[in-house]
Design an enzyme around this catalytic site. Structure first.
Site, PDB file in Angstrom:
ATOM      1  N   TYR A  21     -13.664   0.823  10.635  1.00 39.60           N
ATOM      2  CA  TYR A  21     -12.954   1.034  10.854  1.00 39.60           C
ATOM      3  C   TYR A  21     -12.794   1.532  12.005  1.00 39.60           C
ATOM      4  O   TYR A  21     -11.615   1.177  12.602  1.00 39.60           O
ATOM      5  CB  TYR A  21     -12.965   2.663   9.740  1.00 39.60           C
ATOM      6  CG  TYR A  21     -11.245   2.768   8.869  1.00 39.60           C
ATOM      7  CD1 TYR A  21     -10.302   2.055   8.291  1.00 39.60           C
ATOM      8  CD2 TYR A  21     -11.020   3.880   9.878  1.00 39.60           C
ATOM      9  CE1 TYR A  21      -9.084   2.671   8.213  1.00 39.60           C
ATOM     10  CE2 TYR A  21      -9.448   4.447   9.266  1.00 39.60           C
ATOM     11  CZ  TYR A  21      -8.665   3.460   8.514  1.00 39.60           C
ATOM     12  OH  TYR A  21      -7.303   4.034   8.837  1.00 39.60           O
TER      13      TYR A  21
ATOM     14  N   GLY B 265       1.161  -1.371  -0.102  1.00 45.74           N
ATOM     15  CA  GLY B 265       0.084  -0.149   0.073  1.00 45.74           C
ATOM     16  C   GLY B 265       0.696   1.726   0.003  1.00 45.74           C
ATOM     17  O   GLY B 265       2.230   1.468  -0.131  1.00 45.74           O
TER      18      GLY B 265
ATOM     19  N   THR C 263      -5.932  -2.263  -2.043  1.00 45.61           N
ATOM     20  CA  THR C 263      -5.940  -1.484  -2.888  1.00 45.61           C
ATOM     21  C   THR C 263      -4.940  -1.296  -2.715  1.00 45.61           C
ATOM     22  O   THR C 263      -4.209  -0.162  -2.719  1.00 45.61           O
ATOM     23  CB  THR C 263      -6.710  -0.887  -0.948  1.00 45.61           C
ATOM     24  OG1 THR C 263      -5.522  -0.796   0.046  1.00 45.61           O
ATOM     25  CG2 THR C 263      -7.845  -0.459  -0.633  1.00 45.61           C
TER      26      THR C 263
ATOM     27  N   ARG D   3      -9.319  10.085  -1.513  1.00 49.23           N
ATOM     28  CA  ARG D   3      -8.668  10.594   0.011  1.00 49.23           C
ATOM     29  C   ARG D   3      -8.272  12.673  -1.327  1.00 49.23           C
ATOM     30  O   ARG D   3      -8.354  12.221  -1.477  1.00 49.23           O
ATOM     31  CB  ARG D   3      -7.324  10.130   0.361  1.00 49.23           C
ATOM     32  CG  ARG D   3      -7.990   8.621   0.768  1.00 49.23           C
ATOM     33  CD  ARG D   3      -6.513   7.975   2.161  1.00 49.23           C
ATOM     34  NE  ARG D   3      -5.873   6.686   1.171  1.00 49.23           N
ATOM     35  CZ  ARG D   3      -4.841   5.980   1.913  1.00 49.23           C
ATOM     36  NH1 ARG D   3      -4.531   6.590   2.696  1.00 49.23           N
ATOM     37  NH2 ARG D   3      -4.397   5.080   1.319  1.00 49.23           N
TER      38      ARG D   3
ATOM     39  N   ASP E 252      -4.632 -12.504   2.621  1.00 48.07           N
ATOM     40  CA  ASP E 252      -5.558 -12.218   3.583  1.00 48.07           C
ATOM     41  C   ASP E 252      -4.798 -11.996   4.680  1.00 48.07           C
ATOM     42  O   ASP E 252      -5.184 -13.741   5.053  1.00 48.07           O
ATOM     43  CB  ASP E 252      -6.989 -12.079   2.762  1.00 48.07           C
ATOM     44  CG  ASP E 252      -7.724 -11.014   3.169  1.00 48.07           C
ATOM     45  OD1 ASP E 252      -7.672 -10.785   4.300  1.00 48.07           O
ATOM     46  OD2 ASP E 252      -8.325 -10.300   2.301  1.00 48.07           O
TER      47      ASP E 252
ATOM     48  N   LEU F 153       0.404  -2.820   8.903  1.00 45.10           N
ATOM     49  CA  LEU F 153      -0.394  -2.038   7.983  1.00 45.10           C
ATOM     50  C   LEU F 153      -1.717  -2.049   7.257  1.00 45.10           C
ATOM     51  O   LEU F 153      -1.788  -1.840   6.232  1.00 45.10           O
ATOM     52  CB  LEU F 153       1.073  -0.899   7.565  1.00 45.10           C
ATOM     53  CG  LEU F 153       1.324  -0.003   7.795  1.00 45.10           C
ATOM     54  CD1 LEU F 153       3.394  -0.676   8.100  1.00 45.10           C
ATOM     55  CD2 LEU F 153       2.083   1.052   7.117  1.00 45.10           C
TER      56      LEU F 153
HETATM   57  P1  NAD Z   1      -3.178   1.871   1.819  1.00 40.36           P
HETATM   58  O1  NAD Z   1      -4.970   1.182   1.470  1.00 40.36           O
HETATM   59  O2  NAD Z   1      -2.539   2.182   0.760  1.00 40.36           O
HETATM   60  O3  NAD Z   1      -2.849   0.229   2.053  1.00 40.36           O
HETATM   61  C1  NAD Z   1      -3.225  -0.756   2.854  1.00 40.36           C
HETATM   62  C2  NAD Z   1      -2.663  -2.394   2.436  1.00 40.36           C
HETATM   63  O4  NAD Z   1      -3.158  -3.369   2.767  1.00 40.36           O
HETATM   64  C3  NAD Z   1      -3.254  -2.291   1.125  1.00 40.36           C
HETATM   65  O5  NAD Z   1      -1.961  -2.999   0.250  1.00 40.36           O
HETATM   66  C4  NAD Z   1      -4.050  -3.081   0.717  1.00 40.36           C
HETATM   67  O6  NAD Z   1      -3.667  -4.598  -0.431  1.00 40.36           O
HETATM   68  C5  NAD Z   1      -3.689  -4.360   2.508  1.00 40.36           C
HETATM   69  N1  NAD Z   1      -4.792  -5.113   2.625  1.00 40.36           N
HETATM   70  C6  NAD Z   1      -5.947  -4.094   3.190  1.00 40.36           C
HETATM   71  N2  NAD Z   1      -6.813  -5.083   4.058  1.00 40.36           N
HETATM   72  C7  NAD Z   1      -5.621  -6.547   3.860  1.00 40.36           C
HETATM   73  C8  NAD Z   1      -5.975  -7.811   4.261  1.00 40.36           C
HETATM   74  N3  NAD Z   1      -7.140  -8.414   5.635  1.00 40.36           N
HETATM   75  N4  NAD Z   1      -5.277  -8.369   4.441  1.00 40.36           N
HETATM   76  C9  NAD Z   1      -4.130  -7.888   4.302  1.00 40.36           C
HETATM   77  N5  NAD Z   1      -3.317  -7.294   2.960  1.00 40.36           N
HETATM   78  C10 NAD Z   1      -4.636  -6.103   3.150  1.00 40.36           C
HETATM   79  O7  NAD Z   1      -3.988   2.017   2.822  1.00 40.36           O
HETATM   80  P2  NAD Z   1      -2.447   2.771   3.509  1.00 40.36           P
HETATM   81  O8  NAD Z   1      -2.450   5.074   3.545  1.00 40.36           O
HETATM   82  O9  NAD Z   1      -0.834   2.987   3.302  1.00 40.36           O
HETATM   83  O10 NAD Z   1      -2.690   2.585   5.167  1.00 40.36           O
HETATM   84  C11 NAD Z   1      -1.564   1.905   6.244  1.00 40.36           C
HETATM   85  C12 NAD Z   1      -2.354   1.540   7.779  1.00 40.36           C
HETATM   86  O11 NAD Z   1      -2.439   2.993   8.200  1.00 40.36           O
HETATM   87  C13 NAD Z   1      -3.432   1.192   7.801  1.00 40.36           C
HETATM   88  O12 NAD Z   1      -3.629   0.176   8.607  1.00 40.36           O
HETATM   89  C14 NAD Z   1      -4.286   2.663   8.115  1.00 40.36           C
HETATM   90  O13 NAD Z   1      -5.755   2.939   8.672  1.00 40.36           O
HETATM   91  C15 NAD Z   1      -3.339   3.177   8.592  1.00 40.36           C
HETATM   92  N6  NAD Z   1      -3.861   5.057   8.828  1.00 40.36           N
HETATM   93  C16 NAD Z   1      -3.266   5.712   7.775  1.00 40.36           C
HETATM   94  C17 NAD Z   1      -3.446   6.689   7.706  1.00 40.36           C
HETATM   95  C18 NAD Z   1      -3.033   8.028   6.280  1.00 40.36           C
HETATM   96  O14 NAD Z   1      -3.946   9.089   5.970  1.00 40.36           O
HETATM   97  N7  NAD Z   1      -2.390   7.432   5.043  1.00 40.36           N
HETATM   98  C19 NAD Z   1      -3.835   7.526   8.093  1.00 40.36           C
HETATM   99  C20 NAD Z   1      -4.100   6.887   9.403  1.00 40.36           C
HETATM  100  C21 NAD Z   1      -4.306   5.324   9.588  1.00 40.36           C
HETATM  101  N1  UDP Z   2     -12.454  16.139   0.925  1.00 39.64           N
HETATM  102  C1  UDP Z   2     -13.049  16.826  -0.119  1.00 39.64           C
HETATM  103  N2  UDP Z   2     -13.260  16.562  -1.281  1.00 39.64           N
HETATM  104  C2  UDP Z   2     -12.669  14.918  -1.676  1.00 39.64           C
HETATM  105  C3  UDP Z   2     -12.112  13.841  -0.627  1.00 39.64           C
HETATM  106  C4  UDP Z   2     -12.427  14.469   0.663  1.00 39.64           C
HETATM  107  O1  UDP Z   2     -13.772  17.401   0.275  1.00 39.64           O
HETATM  108  O2  UDP Z   2     -12.680  14.487  -2.796  1.00 39.64           O
HETATM  109  C5  UDP Z   2     -12.870  15.872   1.899  1.00 39.64           C
HETATM  110  C6  UDP Z   2     -14.142  14.394   3.123  1.00 39.64           C
HETATM  111  O3  UDP Z   2     -14.737  15.156   2.851  1.00 39.64           O
HETATM  112  C7  UDP Z   2     -12.784  15.444   4.278  1.00 39.64           C
HETATM  113  C8  UDP Z   2     -11.909  15.795   4.167  1.00 39.64           C
HETATM  114  O4  UDP Z   2     -11.624  16.019   2.873  1.00 39.64           O
HETATM  115  O5  UDP Z   2     -13.627  16.215   5.156  1.00 39.64           O
HETATM  116  C9  UDP Z   2     -10.324  14.728   3.799  1.00 39.64           C
HETATM  117  O6  UDP Z   2     -10.240  13.509   3.932  1.00 39.64           O
HETATM  118  P1  UDP Z   2     -10.090  11.696   3.287  1.00 39.64           P
HETATM  119  O7  UDP Z   2     -11.602  10.720   2.484  1.00 39.64           O
HETATM  120  O8  UDP Z   2      -9.048  11.904   2.665  1.00 39.64           O
HETATM  121  O9  UDP Z   2     -10.107  11.506   4.785  1.00 39.64           O
HETATM  122  P2  UDP Z   2     -10.928  11.632   6.004  1.00 39.64           P
HETATM  123  O10 UDP Z   2      -9.853  12.601   6.961  1.00 39.64           O
HETATM  124  O11 UDP Z   2     -11.650  11.624   6.103  1.00 39.64           O
HETATM  125  O12 UDP Z   2     -10.497  10.029   6.399  1.00 39.64           O
END
Ligand code: NAD
Ligand code: UDP
Length: 691
Positions: free
Chosen positions: A513, A375, A400, A554, A421, A441
């Site tokens: 989530y 990811g 994803t 996002r 998975d 992650l």
């Molecule tokens: P992402 O969707 O890009 O990556 C998630 C990865 O996990 C993907 O490669 C997906 O294929 C894999 N995955 C999902 N479900 C799975 C499963 N059941 N088994 C095996 N693989 C699985 O998301 P990201 O932004 O890289 O987020 C990574 C982690 O960080 C997540 O746990 C997320 O909750 C946490 N997080 C991210 C953010 C952010 O802003 N990016 C914010 C808060 C928390």
């Molecule tokens: N958002 C937006 N336009 C978009 C996508 C998201 O206005 O095309 C807004 C969404 O409603 C939220 C904020 O941007 O208030 C951040 O959204 P995101 O999905 O990135 O992450 P979240 O913090 O909500 O998990």
């Protein structure tokens, strides 16, 4: 890794056993995360009988002659390994060209070893010269045992390794069927097999007139005297094989004379019948006992008496033998096992080739499991850990994630990818290993994506985290959970410190989530309290950077892709809601600092950038940086969308000495450049569920 195969055929299984073997092997190899390219010589016969044109697991391309092969020189140069197969037209020249062109490992795959060696002895082999064998880094062979020693000792092969055929246990599985035959045989007529068929099937049929037998296969001469109770089927399509085995109380395996003499040469039928759970009676040859335990998983017979005795024994005995054979197949003889062997041997050869290049030795680097490593955040983490010299195993179901994120990581011999998975029990390939660190992650993080299958999201957070915790407990690894600012829900306290317990709607569309991550935290801290595993929990706030998926919905990726393509900018609600955005490199530094933090359990720690701005402000910055002429459209605010969010990072600062250092404008510029670099623009305005 990237593997280029120059094989006889992948596109047509007509009149050759190579295509079936390559399809099973390469599909399982690609499942392990590798890139495969298959180059096939254009021939009128295969062109007229193609049954595969666009395999999902590899790129298939054709070349007309040796000169035309030059078109693929760059492909071969950039590959980690090249595999040249037996029976390739002008194979001697093709092999020489591969050797000259490739920079990685060059291996030969002999699907016909006894034939090859016999032809080499007579100097009439047109796909391999004896003096070429020493030039291949590995000689993979359908025949194992003494033949491998011969290849190494007499022909100077640096490494000769068995790579047998196998059966796909999904396609070849037991079926419920009424028994139609006491003993069956499936095989094309061959004069050298006929005496054994006579001894082990036709004679028992004559001596047991009340039992039923069947011989399925073409080309049997008209003058064979078939007993009354032997049914004949001239052609049995592969799709009907499992039903055929299901209707057989026993099936007979008869081996070609050259394969029997060489030993260690199982036919694909042997694995297919075993995979279907059909009790097998086989002729005996050296090495069969290394594949199935005689008497338990297979019955070896030399004469009619042994067969008659087996057919007269209680049915349960045979059934148990069939079940044992299937178990053996599942544990040792699937395409995935073969792909694992191929991968292991290619990596060993690659290491030997690169041993003089500066690289930390494999044995003194610690092994890290990164679940969700394909990811956005996970792939950056894999890259950083590899750069630090770690051995990294990435586990991901690609829900994803994207293998393209791991393009660089894949080139490293210290990197392995396992598609799985985490909701499902972890594969033995993982549970049998020792890990020092486990980063979790694995979870879709974008609202539209985690809401797509909310049940799976919840299970990922609960069953998935439990599976990883159990692995941590077993292997003594420290586990880091990536939790989220979403555990604070729509916060009533601003900014949010770790002590704030949150305001989450437990029945809204985000709950799978938010509540999933809260439950994951509960589980993790219960393991910690019980002394079952050492844990760390990061509460991540919105993070952005290169490799955000353009289509994941996002806000940062949406706004940038919309701005770059002059598409309307989507603001959900009035745009007054706020977020605080952290650049990915800062976040990865924080995750590693937290994982490596020693001392008493620090509890959950917020990681994020406290610079807060509204969505409207973010839109302005991105329009400015991209110089875009996009207009703005307002869309409904998704349900439970938090009004504001900003991390209190005093704890990260005090405990980890960590704070983000990348300014928003710098981070956004780098992200925009990445999205802008020849990437096809995918505009997504697929919002999360609205109220
Ligand atoms: P992402 O969707 O890009 O990556 C998630 C990865 O996990 C993907 O490669 C997906 O294929 C894999 N995955 C999902 N479900 C799975 C499963 N059941 N088994 C095996 N693989 C699985 O998301 P990201 O932004 O890289 O987020 C990574 C982690 O960080 C997540 O746990 C997320 O909750 C946490 N997080 C991210 C953010 C952010 O802003 N990016 C914010 C808060 C928390
Ligand atoms: N958002 C937006 N336009 C978009 C996508 C998201 O206005 O095309 C807004 C969404 O409603 C939220 C904020 O941007 O208030 C951040 O959204 P995101 O999905 O990135 O992450 P979240 O913090 O909500 O998990």
């Amino acid at each position: 890794m990237k593997l280029v195969v120059l094989g006889l055929s992948l596109s047509s299984a007509w009149g050759n056993g190579h295509a079936v073997t390559f399809r099973a092997l390469l599909s399982a190899f690609a499942d392990r995360g590798h890139e495969v390219v298959f180059l096939e010589r254009e021939t009128p016969w295969y062109a007229a009988h193609r049954d595969v044109s666009d395999p999902h697991y590899c790129r298939l391309d054709f070349y007309s002659d040796l000169q035309d092969l030059e078109r693929f020189a760059d492909e071969v140069r950039s590959a980690d390994a090249v595999l040249v197969g037996s029976y390739v037209p002008e194979g001697i020249e093709v092999g020489r060209w591969a050797r000259r062109t490739a920079t990685g490992v060059v291996a030969f795959y002999d699907i016909d070893t006894p034939v090859t060696l016999a032809r080499l002895a007579q100097d009439d082999c047109d796909y391999l010269r004896a003096d070429q064998i020493a030039n291949y880094d590995i000689y993979f062979s359908f025949t194992g045992g003494a033949m491998l020693e011969r290849l190494e000792r007499d022909h100077g092969a640096p490494a000769a390794r068995a790579l047998y055929c196998s059966a796909d246990p999904e396609a070849y599985r037991p079926q419920a069927a009424a028994p139609r035959w006491d003993l069956s045989y499936l095989g094309t007529y061959s004069p050298d097999r006929q005496p054994t068929l006579e001894r082990l099937l036709l004679e028992p049929a004559r001596r047991m007139p009340d039992r039923r037998f069947v011989v399925a296969g073409p080309q049997y001469p008209d003058d064979i005297d078939w007993p009354e109770n032997v049914e004949r089927i001239d052609h049995l399509p592969p799709a009907d094989h499992p039903a055929f085995y299901a209707a057989s109380r026993f099936t007979l395996n008869v081996t070609r004379a050259d394969m029997r003499a060489a030993g260690h040469s199982p036919s694909i039928r042997l694995f297919e019948a075993g995979s279907c759970g059909c009790p097998i009676i086989s002729d005996a040859w050296p090495g069969i006992e290394t594949l199935f335990t005689p008497g338990e998983e297979i019955l070896l017979a030399d004469d009619a008496e042994t067969v008659i005795e087996a057919l007269s024994a209680p049915v349960d005995q045979a059934r148990a033998m069939g079940e044992a054979a299937r178990r053996r197949i599942l544990s040792e003889h699937t395409p995935s096992h073969r792909a694992h062997t191929l991968e292991r041997e290619l990596i060993a050869a690659l290491r030997a080739k690169t041993k003089d290049r500066p690289m930390k030795s494999i044995s003194d680097t610690r092994t890290v499991l990164v679940a969700g490593g394909a990811g956005f955040l996970g792939s950056h983490l894999c890259d950083r850990l590899l750069a630090e010299g770690r051995h990294v195993v990435c586990l991901d179901n690609l829900q994803t994630g994207d293998l393209a994120n791991l393009k660089d990581a894949m080139k490293q011999p210290r990197f392995e990818f396992v598609r799985h998975d985490i909701v499902d029990p972890l594969p033995e390939r993982i549970t049998a290993r020792r890990f020092d660190r486990i980063y979790d992650l694995a979870c879709a993080a974008s609202p539209p994506q985690y809401q797509q299958d909310p049940e799976h999201t919840m299970l990922t957070c609960i069953l998935g985290v439990r599976n990883l915790l159990q692995l941590a407990e077993k292997t003594g690894a420290r586990l880091l959970l990536t939790s989220t600012s979403e555990v604070y829900g729509d916060p009533e306290v601003h900014p949010q410190p770790e002590t704030y317990r949150g305001n989450v709607n437990p029945i809204g569309p985000r709950a799978c989530y938010d509540e999933g991550k809260r439950a994951a935290e509960t589980l993790v801290f219960d393991y910690d309290r019980a002394g079952r595993a050492e844990v760390r929990v990061a509460r991540i706030f919105n993070t952005y950077g290169p490799r955000l998926s353009a289509a994941d919905g996002r806000v940062v990726s949406n706004l940038i892709t919309q701005a770059l393509s002059d598409a309307p900018i989507t603001i959900y609600g009035d745009g007054s809601q706020s977020r605080s955005f952290c650049y990915v490199d800062d976040m990865i530094g924080g995750l590693i600092a937290l994982m490596e933090h020693e001392g008493p359990q620090p509890g959950p720690i917020n990681l994020g950038n406290p610079v807060e701005l509204t969505v409207s402000e973010l839109v302005e910055v991105i329009l400015d940086l991209t110089g875009s002429g996009s207009g703005i459209v307002h869309r409904p605010l998704p349900a439970d969308d938090p009004r504001r969010r900003r991390p209190d990072i005093a704890k990260a600062d005090a405990v980890l000495d960590w704070r983000p250092t990348t300014a928003l404008l710098d981070g956004l510029r780098r992200t925009i450049n990445w999205f802008d670099a020849d990437r096809p623009i995918v505009v997504s305005d697929r919002p999360a569920l609205s109220a």
